[in-house]
Design an enzyme around this catalytic site. Structure first.
Site, short mmCIF file in Angstrom:
data_model
loop_
_atom_site.label_atom_id
_atom_site.label_comp_id
_atom_site.label_asym_id
_atom_site.label_seq_id
_atom_site.Cartn_x
_atom_site.Cartn_y
_atom_site.Cartn_z
N SER A 247 0.88 -1.18 0.00
CA SER A 247 0.00 0.00 0.00
C SER A 247 0.91 1.21 0.00
O SER A 247 2.07 1.13 0.44
CB SER A 247 -0.87 0.02 1.26
OG SER A 247 -1.41 1.31 1.48
N TYR B 233 -1.47 -0.70 10.48
CA TYR B 233 -1.69 -1.02 9.07
C TYR B 233 -0.49 -0.55 8.23
O TYR B 233 0.06 -1.31 7.44
CB TYR B 233 -2.99 -0.38 8.57
CG TYR B 233 -3.28 -0.67 7.11
CD1 TYR B 233 -3.32 -1.97 6.64
CD2 TYR B 233 -3.46 0.37 6.20
CE1 TYR B 233 -3.57 -2.24 5.29
CE2 TYR B 233 -3.71 0.12 4.86
CZ TYR B 233 -3.75 -1.19 4.41
OH TYR B 233 -3.98 -1.46 3.08
N1 LIG Z 1 -8.70 -0.68 -1.16
C1 LIG Z 1 -7.66 0.11 -0.94
O1 LIG Z 1 -7.78 1.36 -0.91
C2 LIG Z 1 -6.29 -0.49 -0.77
C3 LIG Z 1 -5.19 0.37 -0.86
C4 LIG Z 1 -3.92 -0.16 -0.69
C5 LIG Z 1 -3.76 -1.51 -0.45
N2 LIG Z 1 -4.86 -2.32 -0.38
C6 LIG Z 1 -4.62 -3.74 -0.10
O2 LIG Z 1 -5.22 -4.50 -1.13
C7 LIG Z 1 -5.48 -5.82 -0.62
C8 LIG Z 1 -6.86 -6.25 -1.06
O3 LIG Z 1 -7.82 -5.43 -0.45
P1 LIG Z 1 -9.12 -4.90 -1.21
O4 LIG Z 1 -9.01 -3.43 -1.29
O5 LIG Z 1 -9.38 -5.67 -2.42
O6 LIG Z 1 -10.22 -5.17 -0.09
P2 LIG Z 1 -11.37 -6.26 0.03
O7 LIG Z 1 -12.32 -6.13 -1.10
O8 LIG Z 1 -11.88 -6.13 1.44
O9 LIG Z 1 -10.60 -7.65 -0.14
C9 LIG Z 1 -9.89 -8.28 0.88
C10 LIG Z 1 -9.79 -9.74 0.54
O10 LIG Z 1 -9.05 -10.40 1.58
C11 LIG Z 1 -9.82 -11.49 2.03
N3 LIG Z 1 -9.58 -11.72 3.45
C12 LIG Z 1 -9.80 -10.87 4.48
N4 LIG Z 1 -9.50 -11.46 5.63
C13 LIG Z 1 -9.06 -12.71 5.32
C14 LIG Z 1 -8.61 -13.81 6.09
N5 LIG Z 1 -8.54 -13.74 7.43
N6 LIG Z 1 -8.25 -14.94 5.45
C15 LIG Z 1 -8.34 -15.03 4.10
N7 LIG Z 1 -8.74 -14.02 3.33
C16 LIG Z 1 -9.11 -12.88 3.93
C17 LIG Z 1 -11.26 -11.12 1.78
O11 LIG Z 1 -12.10 -12.24 1.59
P3 LIG Z 1 -12.99 -12.97 2.71
O12 LIG Z 1 -13.70 -11.91 3.47
O13 LIG Z 1 -13.88 -13.84 1.87
O14 LIG Z 1 -12.03 -13.77 3.53
C18 LIG Z 1 -11.14 -10.41 0.44
O15 LIG Z 1 -11.12 -11.35 -0.61
C19 LIG Z 1 -5.26 -5.76 0.88
O16 LIG Z 1 -4.01 -6.32 1.20
C20 LIG Z 1 -5.24 -4.27 1.18
O17 LIG Z 1 -4.46 -3.96 2.31
C21 LIG Z 1 -6.12 -1.84 -0.53
#
Ligand SMILES: NC(=O)c1ccc[n+]([C@@H]2O[C@H](COP(=O)([O-])OP(=O)(O)OC[C@H]3O[C@@H](n4cnc5c(N)ncnc54)[C@H](OP(=O)(O)O)[C@@H]3O)[C@@H](O)[C@H]2O)c1
Length: 265
Positions: free
Chosen positions: A142, A155
């Site tokens: 991130s 985080y």
């Molecule tokens: N969105 C942003 O602004 C942003 C910015 C920078 C970085 N990121 C990073 O991008 C990555 C993906 O996030 P996203 O934005 O796509 O959010 P998201 O839609 O909430 O996706 C998160 C994913 O992780 C899975 N997950 C959560 N807890 C888990 C667990 N305990 N075991 C296995 N799987 C788990 C969730 O699925 P289940 O709930 O089905 O387990 C979901 O598939 C993360 O690492 C986040 O830190 C996001």
């Protein structure tokens, strides 16, 4: 039209958001898939759709990567499935509350997922990549990896781990034909924000990218062999200068004598 078969990509956190887009794009690129997340129903819906659209083989592993036994199951797949050529460490959770308003057990769970699971899955996958003469890891970090003041500090620190670990992996595996990329997304329109405590609608729209644009840009960075990809950064020279300053510091960080400015009066 899908491309030539590229082996299997294991994508964590594939049930929604960025991970689901990676799954789609990688299937289109010719990878078979192993999709990991907790929500089995969402995973199987996505698997059915991707198989229909791309003809690729898509397996699902419902698993809570914060749970040791579940994590061990996924580790054993990475150790034993010789078809795996790419690991996308994407599963992660965030937070927006400062220390005084945050629950320490939630912080621990965040570290378990963002740091421990990502590290253990990398350790499970890399020896096989080395033995088979190549492979790749995409670690979703991130921008808070280099800007920890922006959101919750744990985080930010967890994502600084992801960036530092990726830098080290690239260095250690340089001669092993293993590609390492850390992706540093800015704000991306996913469920992440609701789960983290600040709905994405509360952010200024000009700083929020779609997950599709973010992943497509990150894959261009991957194809270009970048170690750190910041999809939103218009002036790539800023990142080059940042990395240049880090490289310039490195030879000066350890010495027998303290620096002159720290001499006691
Ligand atoms: N969105 C942003 O602004 C942003 C910015 C920078 C970085 N990121 C990073 O991008 C990555 C993906 O996030 P996203 O934005 O796509 O959010 P998201 O839609 O909430 O996706 C998160 C994913 O992780 C899975 N997950 C959560 N807890 C888990 C667990 N305990 N075991 C296995 N799987 C788990 C969730 O699925 P289940 O709930 O089905 O387990 C979901 O598939 C993360 O690492 C986040 O830190 C996001």
């Amino acid at each position: 039209m899908t491309e030539q078969h590229k082996g299997t990509a294991l994508v964590t956190g594939a049930s929604s958001g960025i991970g689901a887009v990676y799954a789609h794009r990688l299937a289109k690129r010719g990878y078979d898939l192993i999709l990991v997340a907790r929500n089995a129903e969402r995973l199987s819906e996505l698997a059915t759709r991707l198989t229909r659209e791309t003809g690729r083989t898509v397996e699902t592993i419902p698993a809570d990567l914060g749970n040791k036994a579940d994590l061990a199951r996924v580790e054993s797949v990475l150790k034993s499935d010789r078809s795996i050529t790419l690991l996308v460490n994407n599963a992660g959770v965030g937070g927006t509350a400062p220390l005084l308003a945050a629950d320490v057990d939630k912080m621990q769970a965040m570290i378990d997922l963002n740091v421990t699971a990502l590290m253990r899955l990398s350790y499970a996958g890399v020896p096989g990549f080395v033995a088979r003469g190549g492979g790749a890891i995409i670690n979703i970090a991130s921008i808070v990896a280099i800007a920890p003041e922006v959101l919750n500090g744990v985080y930010g620190a967890s994502k600084a781990f992801v960036l530092a670990f990726s830098q080290s992996l690239k260095h250690e595996l340089a001669d092993k034909n293993i590609r390492i990329q850390a992706v540093l997304p800015g704000a991306t329109a996913t469920e992440f924000w609701n789960i983290a405590g600040t709905p994405v609608e509360h952010l200024p729209t000009e700083i929020v990218m779609s997950a599709e644009d973010m992943v497509d840009a990150a894959l261009v960075g991957f194809d270009q062999g970048e170690l750190a990809t910041i999809p939103a950064l218009e002036d790539g020279g800023l990142l080059t200068a940042y990395e240049g300053a880090r490289q310039a510091l490195m030879p000066h960080l350890s010495r027998s004598a303290p620096a002159a400015r720290y001499k006691a009066a």
